[in-house]
Each structure stands twice: as C-alpha cells, then as structure tokens.
Design a protein around this motif. Structure first.
Motif, mmCIF file in Angstrom:
data_model
loop_
_atom_site.group_PDB
_atom_site.id
_atom_site.type_symbol
_atom_site.label_atom_id
_atom_site.label_comp_id
_atom_site.label_asym_id
_atom_site.label_seq_id
_atom_site.Cartn_x
_atom_site.Cartn_y
_atom_site.Cartn_z
ATOM 1 N N ARG B 289 5.093 -0.157 -11.315
ATOM 2 C CA ARG B 289 4.134 -1.060 -11.962
ATOM 3 C C ARG B 289 4.680 -2.481 -12.089
ATOM 4 O O ARG B 289 3.904 -3.420 -12.265
ATOM 5 N N ALA B 290 5.991 -2.597 -12.002
ATOM 6 C CA ALA B 290 6.576 -3.944 -12.037
ATOM 7 C C ALA B 290 6.569 -4.543 -10.634
ATOM 8 O O ALA B 290 7.155 -5.597 -10.413
ATOM 9 N N GLY B 291 5.948 -3.841 -9.696
ATOM 10 C CA GLY B 291 5.837 -4.378 -8.341
ATOM 11 C C GLY B 291 6.998 -4.006 -7.456
ATOM 12 O O GLY B 291 7.224 -4.609 -6.415
ATOM 13 N N GLY B 292 7.755 -2.983 -7.842
ATOM 14 C CA GLY B 292 8.950 -2.634 -7.086
ATOM 15 C C GLY B 292 8.755 -1.497 -6.100
ATOM 16 O O GLY B 292 9.671 -0.718 -5.875
ATOM 17 N N HIS B 293 7.581 -1.421 -5.499
ATOM 18 C CA HIS B 293 7.315 -0.346 -4.546
ATOM 19 C C HIS B 293 8.382 -0.228 -3.476
ATOM 20 O O HIS B 293 8.819 0.860 -3.125
ATOM 21 N N ALA B 294 8.773 -1.389 -2.949
ATOM 22 C CA ALA B 294 9.634 -1.396 -1.773
ATOM 23 C C ALA B 294 10.956 -0.672 -1.986
ATOM 24 O O ALA B 294 11.490 -0.067 -1.069
ATOM 25 N N VAL B 295 11.480 -0.703 -3.230
ATOM 26 C CA VAL B 295 12.798 -0.110 -3.426
ATOM 27 C C VAL B 295 12.761 1.404 -3.612
ATOM 28 O O VAL B 295 13.795 2.053 -3.552
ATOM 29 N N LEU B 296 11.593 1.959 -3.844
ATOM 30 C CA LEU B 296 11.529 3.400 -4.062
ATOM 31 C C LEU B 296 11.086 4.098 -2.783
ATOM 32 O O LEU B 296 10.169 3.644 -2.121
ATOM 33 N N THR B 297 11.740 5.193 -2.467
ATOM 34 C CA THR B 297 11.296 5.931 -1.299
ATOM 35 C C THR B 297 9.999 6.657 -1.654
ATOM 36 O O THR B 297 9.791 7.029 -2.806
ATOM 37 N N PRO B 298 9.133 6.837 -0.660
ATOM 38 C CA PRO B 298 7.864 7.534 -0.943
ATOM 39 C C PRO B 298 8.123 8.931 -1.510
ATOM 40 O O PRO B 298 7.382 9.396 -2.358
ATOM 41 N N GLU B 299 9.206 9.580 -1.065
ATOM 42 C CA GLU B 299 9.512 10.930 -1.566
ATOM 43 C C GLU B 299 9.778 10.883 -3.070
ATOM 44 O O GLU B 299 9.315 11.720 -3.834
ATOM 45 N N LEU B 300 10.561 9.863 -3.446
ATOM 46 C CA LEU B 300 10.915 9.748 -4.855
ATOM 47 C C LEU B 300 9.647 9.500 -5.680
ATOM 48 O O LEU B 300 9.430 10.116 -6.721
ATOM 49 N N GLU B 301 8.815 8.603 -5.185
ATOM 50 C CA GLU B 301 7.572 8.329 -5.908
ATOM 51 C C GLU B 301 6.716 9.576 -5.995
ATOM 52 O O GLU B 301 6.155 9.888 -7.039
ATOM 53 N N ALA B 302 6.655 10.298 -4.871
ATOM 54 C CA ALA B 302 5.799 11.483 -4.863
ATOM 55 C C ALA B 302 6.312 12.531 -5.837
ATOM 56 O O ALA B 302 5.537 13.220 -6.487
ATOM 57 N N SER B 303 7.637 12.660 -5.943
ATOM 58 C CA SER B 303 8.097 13.739 -6.807
ATOM 59 C C SER B 303 8.124 13.357 -8.279
ATOM 60 O O SER B 303 8.137 14.240 -9.128
ATOM 61 N N TYR B 304 8.110 12.092 -8.600
ATOM 62 C CA TYR B 304 8.163 11.737 -10.028
ATOM 63 C C TYR B 304 6.930 11.012 -10.564
ATOM 64 O O TYR B 304 6.595 11.180 -11.722
ATOM 65 N N ALA B 305 6.304 10.185 -9.767
ATOM 66 C CA ALA B 305 5.241 9.334 -10.324
ATOM 67 C C ALA B 305 4.047 10.164 -10.788
ATOM 68 O O ALA B 305 3.805 11.233 -10.292
#
Ligand SMILES: Cc1cc2nc3c(=O)[nH]c(=O)nc-3n(C[C@H](O)[C@H](O)[C@H](O)COP(=O)(O)OP(=O)(O)OC[C@H]3O[C@@H](n4cnc5c(N)ncnc54)[C@H](O)[C@@H]3O)c2cc1C
Lengths: 627, 305
Positions: B289-305
């Motif tokens: 939400r702070a605009g830091g999409h680029a630093v997170l891997t999609p896998e990480l986002e998928a498993s936690y977000a």
C-alpha cells in the motif's frame, strides 16, 4: 425512582414521555411504547435482534441508553409498514423464504434495509458484510442474502415487481414448488408476538434465583426480607408445590425448584414476582439460602465408578439410562474379520442458541384454569405433568404454544413453566418471565457430550462382519430427554448398514453438569459421527473408495434394521449417489489422493480455492478482498 | 443489569465536571456504553447499581477533530465508525480504517467510542495498537476550584495493565493527539473466532514509509495487542527493518523476532504462530500500500497479502 423526560420522534410521531434513567432504548421501545418488533436476543450487542435506526443510522438498541434518544428521530421495524403494506425488502424476505422461526428477522430486515440504503448496488459480499452484526440460527443465511439481492434488483428495476409475487404452482401441486410461508408477513413486519412480547393488564414480572453450586444440600431458604420489599407480590420455593413435584420427558426426576438439594449451577432455587423486573431482581439478592456443599461429579466415566457420590437417590449407580442392543455373535464376527479397527470418538456439549431466549406468561383464567403461554415444543406432555404437580384436574390446566423463536429440541423441557404457573396461582395475577441469554445458556439443556468406543471387523473386500459400539454420554444433573436420546443413539448409531453381528451399549449418566437433552437428531449424531468417521478410516486401511465401502454394506429395499424392523424401501443408495455427484467425488481410496484433486477444482489449477473471510471495505468505501 | 437513579447528559465540559463534583464517588462516566453494558451482566459484574451515570458523548469538545499533515487531534467520544468513513481521518491515520473495519460491526461502531476503547484498556482493545504506532498522546482534563486544567501522557504510558490506566479520579479523557502519517502504507491484522463481532486474539498495526528508491524503509512502525497485558510497540523489530534493504529475507528474520514476547495467559503456542505470520502479512500489506510492489515477489504477496 426519579424519571427522565424523553422527547423524540418515533416512527413519525412526536413523543414526550417519562422514561426510567436505567432503561435502554430497547426497554423504552418495548416496555413503554409497546413496539415489540425489536427483540432482545442477547442484551450484549452481539445478535442484532434489536436493531433500529436513530437519525437514519442503524444501532443496536440494547447498547443504547434511553437518554441518548433525546431529540432524535427513531425508526423501528414497525416504521417500514407504516403505509399498511410490506416494503419491497420485506416482500423479498417473504418470497425467498428468508424467515423461519422469525425471531432474528425484524433486526435482519432493519440491517438489510440499511445495507441497500447505504449502497443500493451492494453485491452479495457487501450484503454479507453489512449484515455481519445480525445472527440467524435457522436459515444458514443463504435465503436471507437471496432476499436482499432480490429486493435490490427489484428496487433498481433490474427485475420486475412481479418477481416478488409467489411462483405459480403447477396444477395446484405444492410438493416440489416454491411456496411462500403463510406466517412470513407477520414475521418480516415484526407484528408477530412471541411470549416475551406479550403483556396482560396487571401483569407481574418473575425473576429466578439460581444455584451457584454444582452439588449442595439446601439447609434453609429465608425469603422474608424479599417478601417484605415494596413492589414484591410473591416469592415461591419448592414448598409452594401442592402436588407431586417432578418433570422430565421420560423420568420425572426434576423438581420445579430445587428440593432439599441443588444438582447443577444454574438450577432454579426460588422465584420472585414483582411489579417490574428490576424490583424482582433486587429482591433476589435479599433471599438467603444456606448451602452445605457436596462433592460434585463433572465427568460421566467418573460418575460410573463405584463409590462415586450419588446424585439422585433412585439411581445409586448414577445411570440415567442404559440401552443395549445384541444381534448375532460379535466374537465370531471379529474372528472372521480380516481387519479389526478400534477408535474412540468424542463430541462436546452444544448449546442450541435459538435467538429467542425462553419466555412465558401465565395466568389463572376466570374459570380457575391455570394457563401457561410459552414457546414449548411439547405442550401436551407439559400439561399432563403440570396437572400432577399443581394437583389440579387436567381440565383446569391449559398450555398455549406461543410462536417458537427457534427450538431445535431445546424447548422441549418444562424448565420454567411450572414456576410461572405456581406464581400465577399464588398471586392471582398474570406473571411473565423472560430469560436473559446467560440464563438460557446456564439453565437449559445442551446436546449430550459423548465418548464412543467403536470396534469394527471387516473382510478384505470391505464387508462389515461385526461392530461393537459403546457410548457414554454425560446426561448432566437431570434426566430430561436422556432416555430417548440414548435409545435413538443406540438404534441408529450403527448406521444404515447390514451388520450381521452387533453389540451396542449407550449410557446416559448423571453428573453435576448442565443437563443434556433433546437436540436435532437426538443422539444419532454422536454415534453416527463415530460410525461414519470409522468407515472412512476403514476404507483408507482397505484401499477402498469411501462411497464404495458404504455401498457394499448399505441396507437395501427389504433390509432388516439392527432392531429387526423390516424396511420396505431404503433410499440410502440414492442418497449416496446424489452426494457423490454433488461433491464431484473423484473415485478412489482416500490414500490415493495428493494435493491436486480434480474433484475439488473450482476453476483452473486443480487446487481448491482457499477458504476466505470474504470482503472488507477499503477506506474509500470500496470493497477489497479480505486479507 | 445496570441500574442507575440518574442519567445525566452534560452539554459542556464544565457541566460534566459540575456533575462529577456533586456526585463524587457515586458516578460513572459513559460514552458509547458498549463496554459498560456487557460488563454489568451475569457472569461478569452481574447486577450493578451506580447511582449516577454521566454521559459525556454529547460534549462538543469530545467530538471535535483537527487535522493537518503533521498532527491529528480528535475528541475522545469519536465513534469508531468515523475512522472508517471520514476521509480526512482515514488519510491522516492510514491503518485506522483497517482497524475500524474489523471492529465489532457497522452498528456497534456507531456507538463505540475511541475514548471508551482506550480507557477500558483491554489487552485486546483494537483501537490502541494503531494509535500507539502513531505515537499518540492522551489529553486528560480535570477541574479544581472551578478551573479546568489538562495534562498529557503518551498513550503507551497511560495504559498500565489490563483494565488499568493512569486516569485519576475526577478526570475525563478529552482528546487524543497523534502524528499524521499521510502517504504511509497501513495495515491492521486481526484474528478471532469469526468475521464480525469478535474480540482480537492478536492484532497488529503496521505503518510503513519507503524511501525514494522504494527499496528501503524510511520509517516502520509495528504495534501489537493481545499477546500480553498491554499493547506493545515492537521497537527492536523496527530498528532491524530500518537497518538494511527491504527484501524477503529481512522480513522473514523480522517476523521471528517478536515471537518470544507472547505472554498471554492462554493459547501461547497458537499466538506465537500468529505473531510470526502477522508480522509478515502486516509488512507485506503495508509495503504494497505504500507503493512498494516492485520489491515484493508475487509469491510472497500471494502467500501473505
Ligand atoms: C458485541 C461487541 C463487539 C465488540 N467488538 C470490539 C472489537 O472488535 N474491538 C474492540 O476493541 N472492542 C470491541 N468491543 C468493546 C467496546 O465496543 C469498545 O471497547 C468500545 O470502544 C468502548 O467504547 P464505549 O464508548 O462504548 O465505552 P463505554 O462503555 O461508554 O466506557 C468504557 C469505560 O471507559 C470509560 N470512559 C469512556 N469514555 C471516557 C472518557 N472520555 N473519559 C474517561 N472515561 C471514559 C467509562 O467510564 C467506562 O469505564 C465490542 C463490544 C461489543 C458489545
């Protein structure tokens, strides 16, 4: 008591009248203005049966002190039908079959009204979210969501108004057709009166003193101070019972109020009737009871040990009921088996949690007929028991069944009707008792907690050769429905399977826990939970498909039940087939499955979508998937 | 049941203090009543008789708000729902809307106030961790010899234990003031038994700001509730996160750090698991939400977000 003056607009009319400072808005609406559409389901902000609009915003009126209504505009469910016609939403609830017992429905209708006022285009997820504060115990919510979606679409012109009308039935046939419930309009409008909504002129309010101890002798009860209080019109104890005291669905082991001894926490000990419930509650604290504590039993197996404290003199072994079934020769059956599996299964007590807490109103009519109005699920039996207890001929006892705001078996017991009758006889005035939620939970029956040891012998092909099933249930302090529950548990527990050699024993045991009683499926749930879980385990061990192992053993047309009843037709195979189809079952033994299963595929990947909480709102009012 | 002989609704702070002075020792303050009513029931305090209830929710000063890009001040009687639907508050306090949306239900949020939540000081109170993360101060007013005076205390020092605070006899919590953090990514993680109407077993407020590169934290704030007697700021974890680049390994290491803090009386094992997961999830959500999409891997986002 000092009073405060409330000026407000309620359902379009200005009011200016006195209120008591301790009242909640809910009390003021119900008791003073007789607007009983808003109900009290929990009194703790949890259930939503009391939802009303204050200046157009939905509130739970059990959490609003009446003072806060000062100068406000309030709308209750009654406001929705001010024109004499049901609102679109109420009609949709009627059409969709969204009201069952109806007790949650006025609040639910209010929350739904708020939801589509706030967002006329709310989707199902948003509707769920906005109805999150309102609990329903009957419907499983789907029909309620259907109703709100229907109303939304009619309001938005996406569906014609005729969508609210009853479906045509094909040549007058009702079976298989979607028929509207006759009583739904009275429920969706809040017009229906449950026992706790009813009033009579000159009515008194009853409150009950309950035991704080699980097992204790009552050495003395002194009610004199309570009786002397202004506004108190009567106090009763066991000593006021004129006839043969004792009720229960099978064995009449429970007195109207504790007689010499209390057997569970929450058991009624004395009751007070007063001009209002506040005085009655205050009077309870003036009753002095001297107890002598006894060793208490909280575990059914411990209660079966020899030398355990005895809870009822008539049952020195603490056994309420033992039901045995013997068929064939289990020793031979197990000897002939290729596989023998034994497991232990346990289930917990469960509260029915109907939204309507117990309530009742009793009076003695001009002909001397003692009349009790209550949501009893068993009025005829109650009438016979009460006649004996109050020593009156049956024609001088009348029970009227009020609308039941959810029962599920929990309202089969005559837990409080006797106190109401005695008090009406004693005071010669109508008397009403309305349980709090806490009282309902502490004093009424639960589903029997159980422990089942199940041993099953099968051939390599999966044919059952022998079963021994022993279940011990905690029946709690009184018998209530325990005998019947043990019977059904025994008769049905081994399931719809052909079992040549069978031994079943079910035991209902007295303990000092809250009594156990009737609850949907009446004992079969506990034993069948064991049997069905066990079949899955056996299927796994034998490398069989779980449906297959059931089909191999299923009773078919003409089968004989475990208790030798001839069954002309058995629908079990059809049920299995339908369940298999509906679950998109992937055939095979449970062991053959990995993490990717075709039968669980909603879309694409081959993995079942994870369970989620649905959606929540973003700050800007939009929905985002829940995190 | 809650019994009282009088229910007073002062219109000003002075009227409130006058009522408190003339009923000293015989009154209780009421705001939304959503903690007081359930408290006065069987199984908890039972029937309670309080001669005078003084409802302070209608005092204008307790409903004010003043917001700029540096500071946010709001009255103690602000209903929780405002943190969800007032765009100014939502902008200045980026994890409060997420806290509010999990709080009770739509209806209770209109009754329940933030001040009541703070004074009630439940270890599971949802409103407290986000405000601790905003470095909130409470403003306490009292009156002596006819003059109103006010004192201020940091929120985390105000709360001293379960149900206990530094509130003195004769005081009213009038307002809360905290840092405005527009542009921060915020998250509020909460777990309980069901979706609505549930008291937190654990809750975690997260606020993050990324630097211009978007690859490092410029500021991180984590505050947790439900794992001990009082809500806690996770200062060590914050320091560690600030000390190097933002990557998956650092988040995972950070998530291990507060696990040992779990001191709750029940379900410690479970809470430890939750704490680990929540720190990951809180950070992943707040960074996104702070605009830091680029630093997170999609896998990480998928498993936690
Ligand atoms: C069904 C239900 C669900 C709930 N869900 C949640 C939840 O999800 N998360 C959560 O954190 N809480 C929850 N709560 C608890 C409660 O709603 C909150 O703690 C709420 O914020 C309390 O605020 P209030 O204004 O209603 O307090 P009140 O009950 O009015 O007051 C609480 C206490 O604070 C004192 N007080 C209040 N305001 C002041 C003041 N300004 N100055 C001095 N003293 C004051 C009162 O004297 C009282 O002792 C829930 C409650 C219910 C009934």
């Amino acid at each position: 008591m000092p009073e405060m003056r409330i000026e407000a607009t309620i359902n379009g009319r200005k009011i200016a009248r006195a209120a008591k400072p301790h009242q909640r808005l809910l009390d003021f609406l119900r008791d003073d203005l007789h607007l009983t559409g808003a109900k009290e389901g929990c009194g703790a902000g949890e259930c939503g049966t009391c939802s009303v609009f204050i200046d157009g915003v939905l509130f739970k009126s059990c959490m609003v002190p009446v003072g806060k209504a000062q100068g406000k505009t309030i709308e209750t469910v009654e406001a929705l039908t001010r024109t004499g016609e049901l609102s679109v939403l109420q009609k949709a609830f009627h059409k969709a079959g969204a009201s069952q017992c109806g007790y949650c429905i006025p609040g639910m209708v209010m929350a739904a009204t708020a939801a589509i006022r706030i967002n006329p285009f709310a989707d199902r997820e948003e509707i769920k979210e906005r109805l999150g504060g309102n609990i329903c115990r009957c419907t499983g919510y789907q029909k309620i969501f259907d109703a709100v979606e229907l109303a939304r679409d009619v309001q938005n012109g996406k569906l014609p108004v005729t969508a609210l009308a009853e479906d045509e039935t094909a040549d007058g046939k009702y079976i298989g057709a979607n028929v509207r419930r006759l009583d739904a309009p009275s429920k969706v409008s809040g017009a229906l009166k449950y026992a706790g909504d009813m009033v009579m002129p000159d009515m008194l309010h009853l409150q009950v003193l309950r035991s704080p101890h699980p097992h204790a002798l009552i050495e003395s009860i002194d009610t004199s101070e309570a009786e002397a209080m202004e506004g108190v019109e009567g106090v009763i104890t066991w000593a006021d019972v004129p006839g043969e005291d004792g009720f229960g669905v099978f064995v009449h082991d429970q007195p109207i109020m504790a007689r010499g001894k209390v057997r569970y926490v929450g058991e009624a000990v004395a009751a007070v009737a007063a001009e209002d419930a506040v005085i009655a509650r205050k009077a309870l604290s003036k009753i002095k009871v001297v107890y002598k504590l006894l060793a208490a039993l909280f575990d059914a197996e411990a209660a079966m040990q020899s030398g355990a404290p005895v809870i009822h003199d008539y049952a020195p072994d603490n056994v309420t009921k033992h039901i045995p079934i013997r068929k064939g020769d289990i020793a031979r059956g197990f000897a002939e088996s290729d596989l023998v599996v034994e497991e232990t299964y346990s289930t917990q007590p469960i509260e029915h949690a109907y939204l309507e807490p117990e309530a009742g109103l009793a009076y003695v009519d001009p002909d001397g007929v003692v009349t009790v109005i209550s949501p009893s699920q068993n009025i005829t039996h109650h009438r016979h028991m009460l006649a004996k207890i109050i020593a009156k001929p049956i024609n001088k006892v009348r029970f009227i069944m009020s609308p039941v705001g959810g029962g599920f078996g929990g309202k089969e017991d005559m837990i409080y009707q006797g106190m109401l009758a005695l008090m009406a006889m004693k005071t010669r005035r109508p008397v009403r008792l309305v349980f709090t939620r806490e009282e309902s939970i502490i004093s009424t029956a639960k589903r029997h907690p159980s422990k089942t040891v199940l041993r099953m012998g099968l051939t390599r092909e999966g044919r059952i050769k022998a079963v021994s099933l022993k279940m011990i249930c905690d029946g709690g302090a009184y018998g209530l429905s325990t005998e019947g529950v043990m019977r059904k548990a025994a008769i049905l527990g081994a399931g719809p399977y052909n079992i040549p050699n069978l031994q079943v024993d079910t035991y209902g045991i007295y303990t000092n826990n809250t009594p156990s009683g009737a609850f949907r499926s009446f004992g079969a749930l506990q034993t069948q939970f064991a049997t069905e879980s066990h079949l899955d385990i056996c299927a796994e061990k034998l490398g069989l498909d779980p449906f297959e192992i059931r089909r191999i053993n299923a009773m078919r047309d003409g089968a004989e039940t475990h208790t030798k009843q001839q069954l002309k037709s058995v629908s079990y195979l059809r049920v299995l087939e339908a369940a298999e189809k509906a679950s998109k079952w992937e055939q095979g033994a449970p062991v053959s499955r990995g993490d990717r299963r075709a039968d669980l595929t909603p879309v694409g990947e081959g993995v079942r979508a994870a369970c989620s909480l649905g959606a929540r709102f973003e700050a800007n009012g939009k929905l985002e998937a829940a995190e | 049941m809650l019994f009282c002989d009088e229910y007073l609704m002062p219109k000003t702070l002075d009227e409130a203090f006058a009522a408190m002075e003339s009923h000293r020792g015989r009154y209780k303050l009421v705001a939304g009543a959503t903690d007081i009513y359930p408290w006065a029931r069987e199984g908890r305090a039972g029937d309670v008789e309080i001669p005078v209830l003084i409802d302070i929710a209608g005092i204008p000063e307790l409903n004010d708000k003043k917001i700029d890009d540096k500071r946010t001040r709001f009255g103690a009687a602000m209903p929780i729902q405002r943190f969800l639907d007032d765009p100014q508050l939502a902008r200045a306090l980026p994890c409060m809307p997420r806290c509010a949306v999990w709080f009770a239900d739509d209806q209770l949020r209109e009754s329940a106030t933030i001040g009541g939540n703070i004074v009630n000081a439940s270890p599971a109170g949802d409103g407290i961790p986000p405000l601790v993360a905003h470095k909130a101060e409470v403003e306490l007013a009292s009156r002596s010899n006819g003059r109103i005076s006010k004192r201020r205390l940091p929120l985390d020092l105000f709360i001293t234990g379960p149900g206990r605070s530094e509130m003195a006899e004769g005081e009213i919590l009038t307002a809360i003031e905290c840092e405005s953090l527009p542009g921060y990514g915020g998250s509020f993680e909460k777990v309980g038994h069901r979706r609505s109407l549930v008291i937190s077993l654990v809750c975690l407020a997260t606020l993050v700001k990324l630097d211009a590169s978007g690859k490092r934290f410029e500021d991180v704030r984590l505050a947790i509730g439900g794992i001990g007697p009082v809500p806690l700021r996770l200062a060590e974890v914050e320091k560690f996160l600030l000390s190097g680049p933002l990557d998956e390994g650092r988040l995972e290491q950070a998530a291990e750090m507060p696990v040992h803090l779990v001191q709750s009386r029940t379900r410690q094992e479970y809470r430890r698991e939750v704490v680990r997961g929540f720190v990951m999830r809180g950070l992943v959500n707040a960074v996104r939400r702070a605009g830091g999409h680029a630093v997170l891997t999609p896998e990480l986002e998928a498993s936690y977000a």
